[in-house]
Motif scaffolding. Structure first.
Motif, mmCIF file in Angstrom:
data_model
loop_
_atom_site.group_PDB
_atom_site.id
_atom_site.type_symbol
_atom_site.label_atom_id
_atom_site.label_comp_id
_atom_site.label_asym_id
_atom_site.label_seq_id
_atom_site.Cartn_x
_atom_site.Cartn_y
_atom_site.Cartn_z
ATOM 1 N N GLU A 199 -8.232 11.299 -3.679
ATOM 2 C CA GLU A 199 -9.113 11.599 -4.813
ATOM 3 C C GLU A 199 -9.122 13.103 -5.050
ATOM 4 N N MET B 3 0.864 -1.180 0.000
ATOM 5 C CA MET B 3 0.000 0.000 0.000
ATOM 6 C C MET B 3 0.899 1.227 0.000
ATOM 7 N N ASN C 143 -9.467 5.593 1.780
ATOM 8 C CA ASN C 143 -9.565 6.528 0.669
ATOM 9 C C ASN C 143 -9.765 7.927 1.223
ATOM 10 N N SER D 235 0.701 12.461 -9.094
ATOM 11 C CA SER D 235 0.041 11.345 -9.763
ATOM 12 C C SER D 235 0.049 11.554 -11.269
ATOM 13 N N ASN E 24 -4.249 6.895 -1.316
ATOM 14 C CA ASN E 24 -5.439 6.860 -2.167
ATOM 15 C C ASN E 24 -6.223 8.175 -2.155
#
Length: 581
Positions: A197, A41, A159, A277, A195
């Motif tokens: 967003e 992870m 997340n 990213s 993670n």
């Protein structure tokens, strides 16, 4: 009967572990292969920017850093529950012995760094967003060896978004309060790297970045596609110090990006990458300081830190960022959250650098709030002072003050000995470790290094083909806290450009330095003083010295003595090991 209360998380953890072992004992044989499989992870427990408070009986004021140097995650028979093994380190700054003990700076030794190391084991439930771990550790605190048995509880979501990316929790002692090893709870706050967003940029209005305020510059002609790895690998490795440029008539709290409650305006912004990213998206931390002397590796401070997400705009060749404040109303780290995302930033890369505009990244920061709203501030500029992108293809240097430098050269030139050998303009000897003297203020030190030699960056010349004769050259000179130029502990950076002749060993330059906020108020126009002459005379290279260069030089203001920006001449020479500052 003794009841377990909410303030005894270690007992709750023990019961959880007991139930987990009982419930899974019957299937461990079948699941042994799965149980021993380590899960990758990326970003889990990467909390290098964590801040912590409390633990007065264990920690001390010098402890500044919380690290998780190693971490391993394994599957368990329960979906969404993972076994976690990790190290945890509280680390203090290295300390020097006190001055005046008969030792000089070159022979002073470092004292043992205060450090506490823990070994932790536990479980993380991704659905409950909780991490429970127990362990023990030891280390030296205030010169004494200490042991501690601890339980760590963290709110750690699988997340994250802008509003849920904070990791909060505490480390507590498992010993009784009357034990010598007991300590008060240590509260922890950090930014998750797991993670994330991206949502802010998609929610922003299209015209929010239309007025960048840097349109008088020519920018690097980078044609970066959103999917290229070059965006993350090069352009967003922005960890650098940026100096803030306020408007000249800024006198109210509306100029302060931290808000009116902070009496001191920050002068430094340290921009660091959290995560980069694909498609040019990036998360960053913006930390603000009043001095550049202690910027690096500082823990997160909610009051002076912004959290931002952004994207590289291919069309405008700029990085757009939306920044949010960390709100911690109780100053306890427990109820902290990310909010007030009304701050905008744009960063661009100039294609042409000059002695008055040598920053390789420039930008603006502003608020989209109305004037009467809390948190509003006037637009301000910022620029980096490093050379991180000096070698980026497309960046060129334009010499603009060569004629003035040549006049200085002709006036300073003397006839040297015949057959003299001096350093070439692209050699290592052009890097100057400086022993600086000023009759009124004493002695200090400095460092200088060429930036461009001719039309190429200095680093590309070293070890290359030798070019004899006179060359155009630009320099960066750092003077460490010279009292004649600054009243603070700040270093002074002087940028110079001029000519160097390896036939005479003479270097003559026109120097410029950016005035701080206080000095800018003393002059009518501009924030850069270029009325400075820099002259350096190199000695001949000799076999006896191993062909190392010695030199003498001076930095002089050409202003009248009554001018508020005038300073007395500053002389410097080669720094030799053993010199006492």
């Amino acid at each position: 009967m003794n009841y377990i209360t909410a303030d005894q998380p270690h007992k709750l953890l023990f019961i959880f572990l007991l139930i987990f072992n009982v419930c899974t004992s019957s299937v461990l044989a079948q699941e042994s292969i799965r149980l021993n499989t380590e899960v990758r992870m990326d970003g889990f427990l990467r909390l290098e920017n964590a801040i912590f408070t409390g633990g007065n009986r264990l920690l001390q004021s010098t402890f500044k850093h919380l690290l998780f140097p190693d971490r391993h995650i394994f599957r368990t028979p329960i979906d969404g529950v993972f076994k976690v093994e990790s190290g945890m380190v509280f680390r203090g700054n290295r300390m020097f012995p006190p001055a005046g003990n008969g030792t000089n700076q070159s022979s002073r030794t470092l004292l043992l760094r205060s450090e506490l190391r823990f070994k932790l084991n536990g479980f993380w439930s991704s659905s409950a967003e909780k991490l429970y771990m127990v362990g023990s550790g030891s280390g030296y605190v205030k010169g004494k060896f200490r042991n501690a048995n601890v339980v760590l509880t963290l709110h750690y979501p699988l997340n994250t978004t802008r509003t849920t990316s904070l990791v909060t929790g505490k480390l507590e002692s498992m010993d009784t309060e009357d034990s010598i090893d007991y300590f008060e709870p240590i509260h922890i706050l950090a930014i998750s790297q797991l993670n994330y967003e991206y949502t802010l940029m998609t929610e922003a209005k299209k015209n929010e970045f239309s007025e960048l305020g840097c349109n008088n510059l020519v920018y690097v002609p980078l044609s970066l596609e959103p999917t290229t790895d070059y965006v993350c690998q090069t352009m967003f490795q922005l960890a650098d110090i940026y100096r803030l440029d306020y408007e000249r008539d800024c006198t109210t709290s509306m100029c302060n990006p931290l808000g009116g409650d902070f009496p001191l305006w920050p002068t430094i912004m340290y921009l660091t990458e959290i995560r980069c990213s694909e498609k040019g998206k990036v998360r960053m931390l913006l930390q603000f300081f009043n001095s550049s002397s202690s910027v690096y590796y500082q823990p997160l401070d909610p009051d002076t830190t912004l959290v931002a997400e952004g994207v590289w705009d291919v069309k405008t060749r700029s990085l757009h960022l939306i920044a949010c404040r960390i709100l911690d109303p109780m100053h306890s780290l427990v109820n902290a959250l990310i909010g007030d995302c009304s701050i905008r930033l744009s960063v661009r890369l100039p294609a042409i650098l000059t002695v008055t505009s040598r920053s390789t990244a420039v930008g603006n920061m502003w608020s989209i709030k109305s004037v009467n709203e809390s948190g509003y501030f006037l637009k301000l500029g910022f620029r980096n002072s490093g050379d991180k992108w000096m070698g980026v293809p497309g960046v060129k240097y334009e010499f603009t003050k060569i004629n003035m430098a040549m006049k200085c050269f002709e006036e300073s030139k003397t006839v040297g000995p015949e057959n003299g050998i001096y350093p070439s303009g692209h050699s290592l000897e052009m890097r100057l470790d400086m022993y600086v003297r000023n009759g009124k203020f004493g002695r200090y030190w400095g460092y200088s290094e060429p930036l461009f030699v001719g039309n190429r960056t200095y680093g590309r010349f070293i070890g290359g083909t030798s070019y004899a004769g006179m060359v155009n050259i630009s320099y960066k000179m750092i003077l460490k806290s010279p009292p004649c130029l600054t009243s603070s502990n700040e270093s002074v950076e002087i940028l110079g450009e001029g000519v160097y002749d390896d036939g005479s060993g003479l270097l003559c330059m026109i120097g410029c330095w950016h005035l701080g906020l206080e000095r800018t108020k003393l002059v009518k126009n501009g924030s850069t003083d270029c009325e400075i002459l820099v002259a350096v005379q190199f000695s001949q290279l000799t076999a006896e010295r191993g062909y190392s260069a010695h030199f003498n030089g001076a930095i002089k203001s050409t202003r009248e003595k009554v001018d508020p920006l005038y300073f007395d001449p500053v002389e410097f020479s080669s720094f030799v090991i053993g010199d006492k500052i």
